[in-house]
Design a protein around this motif. Structure first.
Motif, mmCIF file in Angstrom:
data_model
loop_
_atom_site.group_PDB
_atom_site.id
_atom_site.type_symbol
_atom_site.label_atom_id
_atom_site.label_comp_id
_atom_site.label_asym_id
_atom_site.label_seq_id
_atom_site.Cartn_x
_atom_site.Cartn_y
_atom_site.Cartn_z
ATOM 1 N N ALA A 113 46.117 44.344 44.004
ATOM 2 C CA ALA A 113 45.159 44.581 45.078
ATOM 3 C C ALA A 113 43.714 44.615 44.581
ATOM 4 C CB ALA A 113 45.482 45.891 45.790
ATOM 5 N N THR A 114 43.524 44.333 43.280
ATOM 6 C CA THR A 114 42.184 44.322 42.697
ATOM 7 C C THR A 114 41.963 42.978 42.005
ATOM 8 O OG1 THR A 114 42.552 46.687 42.261
ATOM 9 C CG2 THR A 114 40.582 45.695 41.298
ATOM 10 N N PRO A 115 41.742 41.911 42.766
ATOM 11 C CA PRO A 115 41.584 40.578 42.173
ATOM 12 C C PRO A 115 40.491 40.551 41.106
ATOM 13 C CG PRO A 115 41.760 40.434 44.564
ATOM 14 C CD PRO A 115 41.614 41.876 44.229
ATOM 15 N N ALA A 121 33.980 45.763 36.909
ATOM 16 C CA ALA A 121 34.616 46.134 35.645
ATOM 17 C C ALA A 121 35.225 47.530 35.736
ATOM 18 C CB ALA A 121 33.602 46.069 34.506
ATOM 19 N N GLU A 122 34.567 48.421 36.469
ATOM 20 C CA GLU A 122 35.077 49.789 36.626
ATOM 21 C C GLU A 122 36.408 49.797 37.371
ATOM 22 O OE1 GLU A 122 33.687 54.116 38.495
ATOM 23 O OE2 GLU A 122 32.440 52.318 38.768
ATOM 24 N N ARG A 123 36.487 49.043 38.448
ATOM 25 C CA ARG A 123 37.738 48.979 39.206
ATOM 26 C C ARG A 123 38.843 48.326 38.368
ATOM 27 N NH1 ARG A 123 37.351 49.802 44.893
ATOM 28 N NH2 ARG A 123 36.095 51.681 45.025
ATOM 29 N N LEU A 124 38.501 47.297 37.629
ATOM 30 C CA LEU A 124 39.495 46.610 36.814
ATOM 31 C C LEU A 124 40.046 47.525 35.722
ATOM 32 C CD1 LEU A 124 37.864 43.072 36.478
ATOM 33 C CD2 LEU A 124 39.826 43.718 37.890
ATOM 34 N N ARG A 125 39.187 48.348 35.144
ATOM 35 C CA ARG A 125 39.661 49.304 34.138
ATOM 36 C C ARG A 125 40.626 50.314 34.759
ATOM 37 N NH1 ARG A 125 34.282 49.058 32.244
ATOM 38 N NH2 ARG A 125 33.735 50.898 33.489
ATOM 39 N N ALA A 126 40.340 50.709 35.986
ATOM 40 C CA ALA A 126 41.165 51.723 36.656
ATOM 41 C C ALA A 126 42.582 51.230 36.941
ATOM 42 C CB ALA A 126 40.497 52.164 37.950
ATOM 43 N N VAL A 127 42.741 49.914 37.100
ATOM 44 C CA VAL A 127 44.063 49.374 37.475
ATOM 45 C C VAL A 127 44.667 48.515 36.369
ATOM 46 C CG1 VAL A 127 43.488 49.420 39.927
ATOM 47 C CG2 VAL A 127 43.053 47.337 38.597
ATOM 48 N N GLN A 128 44.155 48.634 35.165
ATOM 49 C CA GLN A 128 44.698 47.851 34.054
ATOM 50 C C GLN A 128 46.167 48.205 33.840
ATOM 51 O OE1 GLN A 128 42.472 48.294 30.451
ATOM 52 N NE2 GLN A 128 43.684 46.805 29.314
ATOM 53 N N PHE A 129 46.997 47.194 33.650
ATOM 54 C CA PHE A 129 48.440 47.403 33.496
ATOM 55 C C PHE A 129 48.809 47.178 32.036
ATOM 56 C CE2 PHE A 129 52.976 46.476 33.899
ATOM 57 C CZ PHE A 129 53.375 47.486 34.773
ATOM 58 N N ASP A 130 49.349 48.209 31.403
ATOM 59 C CA ASP A 130 49.610 48.197 29.961
ATOM 60 C C ASP A 130 50.922 47.480 29.655
ATOM 61 O OD1 ASP A 130 50.040 48.881 27.219
ATOM 62 O OD2 ASP A 130 48.727 50.621 27.496
ATOM 63 N N GLU A 131 50.900 46.642 28.631
ATOM 64 C CA GLU A 131 52.116 45.914 28.243
ATOM 65 C C GLU A 131 53.174 46.844 27.643
ATOM 66 O OE1 GLU A 131 53.261 41.652 26.140
ATOM 67 O OE2 GLU A 131 51.181 42.231 26.504
ATOM 68 N N ASP A 132 52.802 48.074 27.316
ATOM 69 C CA ASP A 132 53.793 49.041 26.827
ATOM 70 C C ASP A 132 54.874 49.290 27.868
ATOM 71 O OD1 ASP A 132 52.572 49.340 24.400
ATOM 72 O OD2 ASP A 132 51.544 51.224 24.900
#
Length: 245
Positions: A113-115, A121-132
């Motif tokens: 939901a965050t293309p 950049a702030e929004r993208l950091r908030a929804v970053q999906f970790d490969e862990d």
């Protein structure tokens, strides 16, 4: 620490509220000691558009909303599977694994939901999906697979209530995965999200076998009809098809 946590929660509240409204759930929460209630309906999507987490409006027919809808539907099917698993006594940590997956799928939805091409950049950091998260799925898959008999043939979906529900979740996961592929290709989402969905279908396949095995059910082997061959009972011969390594 508390102030930072509160600030982060405030930042996510708009997304949380939109997500809850999409799921048609009534909601209320406390803020500053004042009770606030929200109506389920907003009427803002009556013309076929909705708001993404970055604040942009988009048609509900876009690929982004297709992927969001598929992951939401997937989570609902997973909820059914988790309920079925909760009724069995011998499934170990499977229910808790599935519960964790349901939360991670909400993270997947936030990311979708965050293309990337139209978000800060702030929004993208908030929804970053970790490969862990992908690595965790692989650990769970290996953990269950160690207890299972070797898979020598193709099997048909089945094997009890829990296993059947897990097979449905597996196939719906594949659809969600396919709908995310264009977003990855367009640069609107990150590869770990696609990897997670790809591995998730593997998880549900192994989980379905695990549930079948643990409750004492028998897997149904796919059998191919041999062309032109008829058995002694007058029926065409059926031969189990070996699974390719």
């Amino acid at each position: 620490g508390r102030m930072a946590a509160a600030s982060m929660l405030d930042g996510f509240r708009p997304l949380i509220m939109r997500s809850i409204r999409r799921c048609a759930l009534p909601v209320s929460y406390l803020r500053g000691g004042v009770h606030r209630s929200y109506k389920v309906y907003t009427r803002s999507g009556d013309r076929g558009e909705s708001v993404l987490y970055n604040g942009n409006r988009a048609a509900k027919t876009t690929q982004t909303f297709e992927a969001l809808g598929n992951t939401d539907e997937l989570n609902s099917f997973i909820g059914v599977a988790r309920f079925k698993c909760s009724k069995e006594e011998n499934l170990g940590d499977l229910e808790s694994m599935i519960l964790e997956i349901q939360s991670r799928l909400l993270d997947v939805g936030s990311h979708i939901a965050t293309p990337k091409l139209s978000s800060s950049a702030e929004r993208l950091r908030a929804v970053q999906f970790d490969e862990d998260h992908v690595n965790q799925l692989e650990k769970w898959i290996d953990q269950m697979d160690e207890e299972l008999p070797e898979l020598k043939n193709f099997i048909l979906p089945g094997g009890g209530d829990a296993a059947c529900a897990l097979h449905v979740a597996r196939s719906v996961t594949r659809r969600a995965e396919r709908s995310v592929v264009p977003l990855i290709q367009q640069g609107e989402a990150d590869p770990p999200v696609l990897k997670y969905l790809n591995r998730l279908s593997d998880f549900f396949f192994v989980a379905a076998r695990y549930a079948c095995f643990k409750v004492g059910e028998v897997e149904t082997i796919y059998k191919r009809i041999e062309p032109g061959r008829v058995g002694p009972d007058g029926r065409k011969d059926r031969k189990a098809v070996p699974r390719e390594p």
